[in-house]
Design an enzyme around this catalytic site. Structure first.
Site, PDB file in Angstrom:
ATOM      1  N   ILE A 614       0.816  -1.215   0.000  1.00 49.89           N
ATOM      2  CA  ILE A 614       0.000   0.000   0.000  1.00 49.89           C
ATOM      3  C   ILE A 614       0.850   1.264   0.000  1.00 49.89           C
ATOM      4  O   ILE A 614       0.333   2.358  -0.159  1.00 49.89           O
ATOM      5  CB  ILE A 614      -0.992   0.026   1.194  1.00 49.89           C
ATOM      6  CG1 ILE A 614      -0.274  -0.227   2.519  1.00 49.89           C
ATOM      7  CG2 ILE A 614      -2.126  -0.946   0.989  1.00 49.89           C
ATOM      8  CD1 ILE A 614      -1.172  -0.063   3.739  1.00 49.89           C
ATOM      9  N   LYS A 640       4.571  -3.135   8.204  1.00 49.52           N
ATOM     10  CA  LYS A 640       5.758  -2.385   7.771  1.00 49.52           C
ATOM     11  C   LYS A 640       6.924  -3.346   7.859  1.00 49.52           C
ATOM     12  O   LYS A 640       7.090  -4.019   8.890  1.00 49.52           O
ATOM     13  CB  LYS A 640       6.028  -1.222   8.727  1.00 49.52           C
ATOM     14  CG  LYS A 640       5.186   0.012   8.488  1.00 49.52           C
ATOM     15  CD  LYS A 640       5.705   1.129   9.374  1.00 49.52           C
ATOM     16  CE  LYS A 640       4.845   2.370   9.209  1.00 49.52           C
ATOM     17  NZ  LYS A 640       5.309   3.465  10.049  1.00 49.52           N
ATOM     18  N   ASP A 733       7.195  14.881  14.829  1.00 50.33           N
ATOM     19  CA  ASP A 733       6.917  14.824  13.385  1.00 50.33           C
ATOM     20  C   ASP A 733       5.404  14.811  13.146  1.00 50.33           C
ATOM     21  O   ASP A 733       4.893  14.037  12.334  1.00 50.33           O
ATOM     22  CB  ASP A 733       7.548  13.567  12.791  1.00 50.33           C
ATOM     23  CG  ASP A 733       7.599  13.630  11.269  1.00 50.33           C
ATOM     24  OD1 ASP A 733       7.798  12.565  10.632  1.00 50.33           O
ATOM     25  OD2 ASP A 733       7.399  14.737  10.718  1.00 50.33           O
TER      26      ASP A 733
HETATM   27  O1  ACK Z   1      -1.456   7.402   2.224  1.00 53.58           O
HETATM   28  P1  ACK Z   1      -1.282   5.999   2.484  1.00 53.58           P
HETATM   29  O2  ACK Z   1      -2.221   5.084   1.828  1.00 53.58           O
HETATM   30  O3  ACK Z   1      -1.225   5.655   4.074  1.00 53.58           O
HETATM   31  O4  ACK Z   1       0.228   5.595   2.204  1.00 53.58           O
HETATM   32  C1  ACK Z   1       1.011   5.491   3.347  1.00 53.58           C
HETATM   33  C2  ACK Z   1       1.891   4.285   3.246  1.00 53.58           C
HETATM   34  O5  ACK Z   1       1.331   3.293   4.008  1.00 53.58           O
HETATM   35  C3  ACK Z   1       3.320   4.533   3.704  1.00 53.58           C
HETATM   36  O6  ACK Z   1       3.286   4.944   5.053  1.00 53.58           O
HETATM   37  C4  ACK Z   1       0.096   3.708   4.496  1.00 53.58           C
HETATM   38  N1  ACK Z   1      -0.036   3.196   5.842  1.00 53.58           N
HETATM   39  C5  ACK Z   1       0.868   3.217   6.837  1.00 53.58           C
HETATM   40  N2  ACK Z   1       0.369   2.661   7.931  1.00 53.58           N
HETATM   41  C6  ACK Z   1      -0.880   2.263   7.630  1.00 53.58           C
HETATM   42  C7  ACK Z   1      -1.927   1.638   8.349  1.00 53.58           C
HETATM   43  N3  ACK Z   1      -1.777   1.300   9.627  1.00 53.58           N
HETATM   44  N4  ACK Z   1      -3.086   1.398   7.717  1.00 53.58           N
HETATM   45  C8  ACK Z   1      -3.252   1.769   6.433  1.00 53.58           C
HETATM   46  N5  ACK Z   1      -2.318   2.355   5.730  1.00 53.58           N
HETATM   47  C9  ACK Z   1      -1.136   2.607   6.295  1.00 53.58           C
HETATM   48  C10 ACK Z   1       0.061   5.191   4.463  1.00 53.58           C
END
Ligand code: ACK
EC number: 2.7.10.1
Length: 941
Positions: A614, A640, A733
């Site tokens: 994602i 992650k 941040d």
């Molecule tokens: O904007 P996004 O879709 O939301 O793209 C970033 C990407 O991963 C890199 O950080 C998404 N992301 C991070 N943590 C989560 C989470 N817990 N649930 C859904 N999306 C996430 C974030």
């Protein structure tokens, strides 16, 4: 089989020399006592008579009185010898070969003389055998035995008599006896030794009595026949509980066995998890830790209460919650598990959860207005829908598992699982009742009650009405802040249909049911008539302006000192609150793995199912997927991972985020599910946030949210930040890109990676890694990162949110941004930004960090704004507000509550002024809208 009859000997007259027992009375003394030899040549004594040569013999031999002894029929056995008349020469005509047996009943045991006629004949007795030969020296004697029976029921005893009428007889013995049915046990009942009846065909009914340790099943009965045999057993007994039948008696069950009911066939082995320690147990006692419910039969194994329900998940939908859970892992050996639900309303903040020790008093039981479907207690299903909850409220739901032995075991909180959640915004429930007060020819005054469930602060009411005949083809809409409205311009004697609905921050609720009112023929309204309309409007506007000026003066005067004072308050508060949990820096651990395992759960990689990538994180890909921990329900997660070829430092930095995140537990902080450190790649697993990061989400939905919705998001972020600051954690941040949004629009603070990076890197301020646009000047200048610098960043986030993801300071470069800040430049209010929100942003961007508000104050302020959304109406932007030009589809528009009457042309200017939009006067005039009348005719197009 009946035991054989028993014969009771009453008398045995053995004729012997000892006269003591032989009380024979001989009449005329013809009977003689003589000794002879029996068949075996043993000498025996006999009574003999042998007057065969003389005719008309009548010789009587009588016994002494024989007591009856309860007998009703007696048997007389006579042993005798009799001479064959043919063997006697010269006795023809006088010799007889029989004798007669008589009896006489009497209570007298010493009757010396009894008349012959008093005797009753029993029978004439003849010999079966007689002896004819008399050889010299070898006399053969044939002994006869004859038995006769006779009923003796009238007196205590009787006499027997033998009448000789001319025979040659020798009486050897007379045995008198009666018969009984002997004592016996049949069907566990004892039947006593019973004397047979008087008649040969009589049956004596006898009632048995139950043997020891037994009880009557049905009255035990038997019949004693005349021959001493028991006949027709009926009914019987059963061994008592704790006893079983053995050889006609009831014996106690031995240790380890029990018998619960007399009707049970025998003793049974104790069921599982129970024992009996003494003989004769009627029930087995449960082993320690095992129990039996009142309704459990003794044959059932002892059981245990269930363990806690598992995998409780909650799905919040506005003010409803769906709670689902899996059955307990251990059902305790029973199949009657049921569940009950406890609902608690909990205060916000960092407080112990219910049941986790002190502080649980912060939660109170929910009111009785909360609905549970299918129910709150005695649930057999594992799913409950809880509705009618309050909007924006923290709830804790505790699901208890019970079974038949929960009460007996005294089990409590151990069998429960809880979830804490926050309900969302929800539209208000419908207005239930509308009342018409003043009715005239052209007007109606309406009033109504607030909806039962406002679910927030009611911002305004919308009244929709139309002539009944017209149906809804053409309707008008009016909006008002109060719960009443005067509807004018109506036709006389016409029926109108009215609907009212309320609006909160969450939007409009449903319209009420239709209420019909008719105008009448009265030409005069009760109030308002004759008052100069323009004057009225001016007065209203004047009052409004005065209020605005007072409010502005108040705000300005307060701003000077409010934050420094309240900050102090809040710091004092922290000292007074020693129970607050403090964040532990994982870098204080020598071994980073120790920290990670203290704060994060190790997850087996086999329970993770990665689905798709994602995005890209700082250390590698971010994927979405599913997590199924054994015994728990599958959930969606974000994963992650740390890309291959990492250094020790990278590993440490990567895992430090999980060690930090794992310490937090708040609805507005991203939740850590666990880590994978035992195999590669290393992973951090968090809850999945369907709408991704906030900045991208807002850009995608530009202009689609109401101000209140935006404020709702900001409130969530402020709440999460307050939690972090209460734990003394500085984020460093905070930016919209680091806020994640779930499907319920709940915003959660994430990305806890930067705090360390900046501290490690002395050059950070001048590298591209520092988020200059979000960072407070003192943090950029000398790395003074504090909660106050987080507050600065929060102000930037506010700006990002209200501008739907615009980049702060647009295309300016970092150096220019730093310079502009130093010169006192601050971001202007985004388009449509309510003045109060921009003012809050400016407060966050105070140069002096002590002057900035705390997150607690920000939260309070946002809560106030949500409660009083009127304060959000004034914007500094250029776009007309949504409330200004909202319209019903295909309808004419009534713009607001103010212009209810036709205005002179100049009044439009006054009105625009009063609502702060006077700058539109020229634009509207150019478009031909010079009066409020013409403005009222403005359509959606
Ligand atoms: O904007 P996004 O879709 O939301 O793209 C970033 C990407 O991963 C890199 O950080 C998404 N992301 C991070 N943590 C989560 C989470 N817990 N649930 C859904 N999306 C996430 C974030």
């Amino acid at each position: 089989m009946c035991p054989t009859a028993k014969m009771y000997l009453i008398l045995f007259f053995c004729i012997s020399e000892d006269k003591k027992f032989l009380k024979w009375i001989e009449k005329q003394d013809k009977w003689e006592e003589v000794s002879i030899m029996d068949e075996k040549n043993v000498p025996i004594r006999t009574y003999q008579v042998c007057n065969v040569l003389e005719p008309n013999q009548n010789n009587w031999l009588r016994t002494d009185w024989i007591p009856r002894s309860g007998a009703q029929r007696v048997y007389v056995e006579v042993k005798f010898t009799l001479r064959d008349c043919n063997s006697l020469p010269g006795v023809t005509g006088t010799c007889k070969e029989t004798f007669n047996l008589y009896y006489h009943e009497s209570n007298e045991d010493r009757e010396s003389y009894i008349k012959e006629s008093s005797f009753i004949k029993v029978d004439t007795v003849a010999a079966d055998e007689s002896f004819t030969q008399v050889d010299v020296g070898d006399r053969i004697m044939k002994l006869n035995t004859e038995v006769r029976d006779v009923k003796v029921t009238t007196r205590k005893g009787f006499y027997l008599a033998f009448q000789d009428v001319g025979a040659c007889i020798a009486l050897v013995s007379v045995r008198v006896f009666y018969k009984t049915c002997p004592l016996t046990i049949r069907n566990l009942a004892t039947f006593p030794d019973t004397v047979t009846g008087a008649d040969t065909s009589s049956l004596v009914e006898v009632r048995g009595s139950c043997v020891n340790q037994s009880e009557e099943r049905e009255e035990p009965k038997m019949y004693c026949g005349a021959d001493g045999e028991w006949l027709v057993p009926i009914g019987g007994c059963l061994c008592n509980p704790g006893y079983q039948e053995k050889s006609g008696t009831c014996k106690a069950c031995s240790v380890g066995f029990y018998k619960a009911k007399s009707s049970d066939p025998g003793c049974s082995k104790c069921p599982p998890h129970s024992h009996s320690v003494r003989d004769g147990a009627t029930v087995c006692d449960c082993h320690s830790g095992f129990f039996r419910a009142d309704s459990d039969p003794p044959s059932m194994a002892c059981t245990q209460p269930p363990s806690a329900p598992q995998q409780l998940i909650s799905v919040v939908n506005e003010t409803s919650v769906v709670l689902e859970w899996a059955p307990p892992r251990r059902l305790g050996g029973r199949s009657d598990t049921s569940y009950s639900l406890e609902c608690l309303i909990c205060q916000t903040g960092n407080y112990p959860r219910p049941g986790s020790g002190s502080g649980s008093h912060l939660c109170l039981p929910c009111g009785s207005d909360v609905l549970f479907s299918p129910g709150q207690t005695g649930l057999k299903t594992t799913r409950v829908v809880v509705s009618e909850l309050r909007a924006h409220t923290h709830y804790t739901f505790i699901v208890h598992a019970h079974n038949g032995v929960s009460q007996a075991s005294g089990a409590g909180a151990a069998q429960s699982v809880s979830v804490t959640l926050t309900t969302n915004q929800a539209a208000p429930s419908p207005v239930s009742f509308i009342q018409a007060t003043d009715v005239t020819r052209h007007s109606l005054s309406l009033a109504w009650q607030q909806p039962d469930r406002p679910n927030g602060v009611i911002l305004e009411y919308e009244v929709k009405f139309y002539e009944k005949d017209q149906r809804e083809r053409s309707y008008r809409i009016m909006r008002t802040f109060s719960r009443s409205v005067d509807v004018t311009g109506l036709n006389p004697l016409t029926v109108y249909v009215f609907h009212v609905r309320a609006r909160t921050a969450a939007g409009y609720g449903e319209f009420s049911a239709p209420f019909e009112f008719s105008t009448n023929s009265d030409p005069f309204p009760l109030i308002g008539e004759g008052v100069n309309s323009a004057f009225l409007l001016l007065s209203i506007s004047g009052v409004g302006i005065l209020l605005l000026i007072s409010a502005a003066v108040f705000i300005i005067s307060r701003r000077r000192s409010k934050y420094s004072k309240t900050k102090q308050d809040s710091e004092e508060e922290k000292h007074l609150n020693p129970g607050v949990k403090i964040y532990v820096d994982p870098f204080t651990y020598e071994d980073p793995d120790q920290a990670i395992h203290e704060f994060a759960k190790e997850i087996d990689v086999s329970s993770i199912h990665i689905e798709r990538v994602i995005g890209m994180g700082e250390f590698g890909e971010v994927c979405s997927g599913r997590l199924r921990v054994q015994g728990k329900r599958e959930i969606y997660v974000a994963i992650k991972s740390l890309k291959a070829g990492y250094s020790d430092k990278q590993r440490r930095d990567f895992l430090s985020e999980a060690s930090i995140m794992g310490q937090f537990d708040h609805p507005n902080i991203i939740r850590l599910e666990g880590v994978v450190t035992r195999c590669k790649p290393l992973m951090i697993i968090t809850e999945y946030m369907e709408n991704g990061s906030l900045d991208a989400f807002l850009r995608k939905h530009d202009g689609q949210f109401t101000v209140i919705q935006l404020v709702g998001m900001l409130r969530g972020i402020a709440s999460g930040m307050k939690y972090l600051s209460d734990m003394s954690y500085v984020h460093r941040d905070l930016a919209a890109r680091n806020i994640l949004v779930n499907s319920n629009l709940v915003c959660k603070v994430s990305d806890f990676g930067l705090s360390r990076v900046l501290e490690d890197d002395p050059e950070a301020a001048y590298t591209t890694r520092i988020p200059i646009r979000w960072t407070a000047p003192e943090a950029i200048a000398y790395r003074k990162f504090t909660t106050a610098s987080d507050v600065w960043s929060y102000g930037i986030v506010m700006w990002e949110v209200v501008s739907y993801g615009e980049r702060p300071y647009w295309d300016m470069n970092n150096q220019d941004v730093i310079k502009a800040m130093e010169e006192g430049y601050r971001l202007p209010a985004p388009m449509d930004c309510p003045v109060v929100l921009h003012q809050l942003m400016l407060d966050c961007w105070e140069r002096e960090r002590a002057e900035r508000p705390t997150f607690s104050q920000i939260l309070n302020m946002l809560d106030k704004l949500i409660r009083n959304p009127g304060t959000l109406r004034r914007t500094g932007g250029d776009r007309p507000t949504a409330t200004m030009l909202e319209s019903g589809v295909g309808s004419e528009v009534c713009v607001s509550v103010v212009p209810q009457v036709c205005m002179p042309e100049w009044s439009m200017c006054v009105w625009l002024q009063s609502i702060g939009l006077e700058r539109y006067r020229d634009t509207l005039a150019a478009a031909g809208y010079t009066s409020l009348d013409s403005l009222l005719a403005l359509t959606h197009q």
